[in-house]
Write an enzyme that holds these catalytic residues in place. Structure first.
Site, short mmCIF file in Angstrom:
data_model
loop_
_atom_site.label_atom_id
_atom_site.label_comp_id
_atom_site.label_asym_id
_atom_site.label_seq_id
_atom_site.Cartn_x
_atom_site.Cartn_y
_atom_site.Cartn_z
N ALA A 1 28.29 -29.27 145.73
CA ALA A 1 27.19 -28.64 146.45
C ALA A 1 26.70 -27.42 145.66
O ALA A 1 27.46 -26.82 144.90
CB ALA A 1 27.65 -28.19 147.85
N THR B 1 26.18 -26.00 140.76
CA THR B 1 27.06 -26.50 141.81
C THR B 1 28.47 -25.91 141.72
O THR B 1 28.88 -25.40 140.68
CB THR B 1 27.16 -28.03 141.75
OG1 THR B 1 27.73 -28.43 140.50
CG2 THR B 1 25.79 -28.68 141.91
N ASP B 2 29.18 -26.01 142.85
CA ASP B 2 30.58 -25.58 142.87
C ASP B 2 31.48 -26.81 142.71
O ASP B 2 30.99 -27.92 142.45
CB ASP B 2 30.88 -24.79 144.14
CG ASP B 2 30.70 -25.60 145.42
OD1 ASP B 2 30.64 -26.85 145.36
OD2 ASP B 2 30.62 -24.97 146.50
N PHE B 3 32.76 -26.64 142.91
CA PHE B 3 33.71 -27.73 142.70
C PHE B 3 33.47 -28.92 143.63
O PHE B 3 33.86 -30.03 143.32
CB PHE B 3 35.15 -27.21 142.87
CG PHE B 3 35.50 -26.89 144.29
CD1 PHE B 3 36.11 -27.84 145.11
CD2 PHE B 3 35.21 -25.64 144.83
CE1 PHE B 3 36.42 -27.54 146.42
CE2 PHE B 3 35.52 -25.34 146.14
CZ PHE B 3 36.13 -26.29 146.94
N SER B 4 32.80 -28.70 144.75
CA SER B 4 32.56 -29.79 145.70
C SER B 4 31.30 -30.59 145.39
O SER B 4 31.03 -31.59 146.04
CB SER B 4 32.47 -29.22 147.12
OG SER B 4 31.25 -28.54 147.30
#
Length: 153
Positions: A33, A28-31
């Site tokens: 997602a 996942t990324d920082f969000s």
């Protein structure tokens, strides 16, 4: 093929190959997602396990075939529809549209509970050790088109 490998590597059906993968924090990324490039990792893993379920090891093809045989992604068209999130269980489906000559065309779908999150059309070039196009062996092309192991099981 042992049951353990079969379970880990997914399963073959009349529609192609199915692999289930969980989304981890590292995907996942920082969000929260799934990062867009990770979808490519999921698809690559599914293509590799598709071969494995067909009874083919890529390293053996490269080492044991007279001229060597390898698969190279030549072109990929990908559509991102909806994000996956941490802990989701994803199903990666792979089906063969074409297998013959010096290329294969595969369609891949990443799904969560039957909803398609991403889809791709992947053109695979078949090359020898020198990176030159080479013909896909008929037995392997038949396995991809029929979803049956090259060993006949």
């Amino acid at each position: 093929m042992s049951d353990n490998v079969f379970l880990i590597s997914g399963e073959l059906s009349a529609d192609g190959h199915r692999l289930v993968q969980r989304v981890y924090y590292e995907d996942t990324d920082f969000s929260g997602a799934v990062y867009h490039a990770r979808y490519l990792h999921f698809m690559e893993r599914a293509r590799t396990d598709y071969l494995r379920c067909l009874g083919v090891e890529q390293s053996s093809l490269f080492d044991e075939e007279e001229e060597g045989l390898a698969f190279v992604v030549h072109r990929m068209e990908i559509d991102f529809r909806s994000p996956a999130r941490m802990d989701d269980l994803l199903t990666i489906r792979t089906r063969t549209e074409k297998a013959g000559g010096a290329k294969m065309i595969l369609h891949q779908f990443i799904e969560r509970e039957e909803a398609i999150l991403a889809s791709a059309r992947v053109v695979i070039a078949v090359v020898n050790r020198d990176g030159r196009p080479t013909r896909l062996p008929d037995q392997l092309a038949s396995a991809f088109l029929g979803g049956k192991s090259v060993s006949g099981s």
